[in-house]
Design a protein around this motif. Structure first.
Motif, short mmCIF file in Angstrom:
data_model
loop_
_atom_site.label_atom_id
_atom_site.label_comp_id
_atom_site.label_asym_id
_atom_site.label_seq_id
_atom_site.Cartn_x
_atom_site.Cartn_y
_atom_site.Cartn_z
N UNK A 41 -41.83 58.92 104.46
CA UNK A 41 -40.80 59.41 103.54
C UNK A 41 -41.45 60.10 102.34
N UNK A 42 -42.49 59.52 101.81
CA UNK A 42 -43.16 60.09 100.64
C UNK A 42 -43.89 61.38 100.99
N UNK A 43 -44.52 61.43 102.16
CA UNK A 43 -45.33 62.59 102.53
C UNK A 43 -44.52 63.72 103.19
N UNK A 44 -43.25 63.49 103.49
CA UNK A 44 -42.41 64.53 104.08
C UNK A 44 -41.81 65.37 102.97
N UNK A 45 -42.11 66.68 102.93
CA UNK A 45 -41.50 67.53 101.91
C UNK A 45 -40.01 67.74 102.18
N UNK A 46 -39.22 67.78 101.11
CA UNK A 46 -37.79 68.07 101.27
C UNK A 46 -37.64 69.44 101.93
N UNK A 47 -36.56 69.59 102.67
CA UNK A 47 -36.21 70.81 103.39
C UNK A 47 -37.17 71.12 104.54
N UNK A 48 -37.97 70.15 104.99
CA UNK A 48 -38.86 70.39 106.13
C UNK A 48 -38.30 69.81 107.42
N UNK A 49 -37.24 69.01 107.34
CA UNK A 49 -36.59 68.46 108.52
C UNK A 49 -35.29 69.24 108.72
N UNK A 50 -35.23 70.09 109.74
CA UNK A 50 -34.08 71.00 109.87
C UNK A 50 -32.72 70.33 109.91
N UNK A 51 -32.58 69.21 110.61
CA UNK A 51 -31.28 68.57 110.72
C UNK A 51 -30.99 67.61 109.57
N UNK A 52 -31.95 67.38 108.71
CA UNK A 52 -31.76 66.52 107.56
C UNK A 52 -32.58 67.08 106.38
N UNK A 53 -32.12 68.17 105.76
CA UNK A 53 -32.92 68.84 104.74
C UNK A 53 -33.14 68.03 103.47
N UNK A 54 -32.35 67.01 103.22
CA UNK A 54 -32.53 66.19 102.01
C UNK A 54 -33.53 65.06 102.22
N UNK A 56 -36.97 63.12 102.47
CA UNK A 56 -38.31 63.26 101.94
C UNK A 56 -38.35 63.40 100.43
N UNK A 57 -39.54 63.72 99.93
CA UNK A 57 -39.78 63.85 98.49
C UNK A 57 -40.16 65.29 98.16
N UNK A 58 -39.69 65.76 97.04
CA UNK A 58 -40.02 67.09 96.56
C UNK A 58 -41.06 66.96 95.45
N UNK A 59 -42.28 66.55 95.81
CA UNK A 59 -43.32 66.29 94.82
C UNK A 59 -44.04 67.57 94.36
N UNK A 60 -43.97 68.62 95.15
CA UNK A 60 -44.66 69.86 94.78
C UNK A 60 -44.14 70.47 93.48
N UNK A 61 -42.89 70.21 93.14
CA UNK A 61 -42.35 70.78 91.91
C UNK A 61 -43.01 70.20 90.66
N UNK A 74 -42.90 61.79 89.23
CA UNK A 74 -43.26 61.40 90.60
C UNK A 74 -42.64 60.05 90.95
N UNK A 75 -42.72 59.08 90.04
CA UNK A 75 -42.15 57.76 90.30
C UNK A 75 -40.64 57.84 90.51
N UNK A 76 -39.96 58.63 89.70
CA UNK A 76 -38.50 58.76 89.85
C UNK A 76 -38.14 59.44 91.17
N UNK A 77 -38.87 60.46 91.55
CA UNK A 77 -38.61 61.16 92.81
C UNK A 77 -38.84 60.24 94.01
N UNK A 78 -39.91 59.47 93.98
CA UNK A 78 -40.22 58.55 95.08
C UNK A 78 -39.15 57.46 95.17
N UNK A 79 -38.76 56.89 94.05
CA UNK A 79 -37.73 55.84 94.05
C UNK A 79 -36.41 56.37 94.60
N UNK A 80 -36.01 57.58 94.20
CA UNK A 80 -34.77 58.17 94.71
C UNK A 80 -34.84 58.42 96.21
#
Length: 128
Positions: A41-54, A56-61, A74-80
């Motif tokens: 979950x942490x290492x999957x970038x958001x929008x990288x799973x076509x059928x579930x774009x939400x 994962x974590x958007x840590x690159x921002x 980063x802690x808030x993004x991971x917790x969410x």
């Protein structure tokens, strides 16, 4: 090779090494299954799973944020992400250690259906 009919667990998945490559013939079950799901979950970038774009974590921002506040974002993004994508766990704490290009994330958690109040820590290294 492992036969699917011989697996005695309800929740399991194919075992992966820390880099994410599949380990053929092995499975992750029980607490290892949950720890692997947290890591994925942490290492999957958001929008990288076509059928579930939400998923994962958007840590690159947070790559260009100042080092003294990056850990808060980063802690808030991971917790969410974990509360949304991994409903089988209860997150107690998300600790973040920042070096210049590497973020080490320690998630302290327990399964939602655990009888005892025992917490487990999973460490994930994320490289910007």
């Amino acid at each position: 090779m492992l036969d699917r009919n011989d697996i005695p667990f309800v929740h399991w998945q194919m075992k992966r090494d820390p880099e994410g490559a599949a380990v053929l013939g092995e499975i992750s079950a029980e607490l290892d299954d949950l720890a692997q799901e947290i890591r994925q979950c942490i290492l999957t970038p958001k929008r990288s799973v076509p059928l579930n774009p939400e998923k994962g974590c958007d840590l690159e921002q947070y790559r260009d944020r100042p080092l003294n506040v990056r850990h808060l974002f980063v802690a808030a993004e991971v917790r969410d992400a974990l509360s949304r994508d991994v409903p089988r766990i209860v997150v107690r704490e998300v600790g973040v250690a920042i070096e210049f290009s590497t973020v080490t994330i320690n998630v302290t958690w327990s399964p939602t259906e655990m009888v005892m109040e025992e917490f487990i820590t999973t460490e994930v290294a994320y490289v910007f």
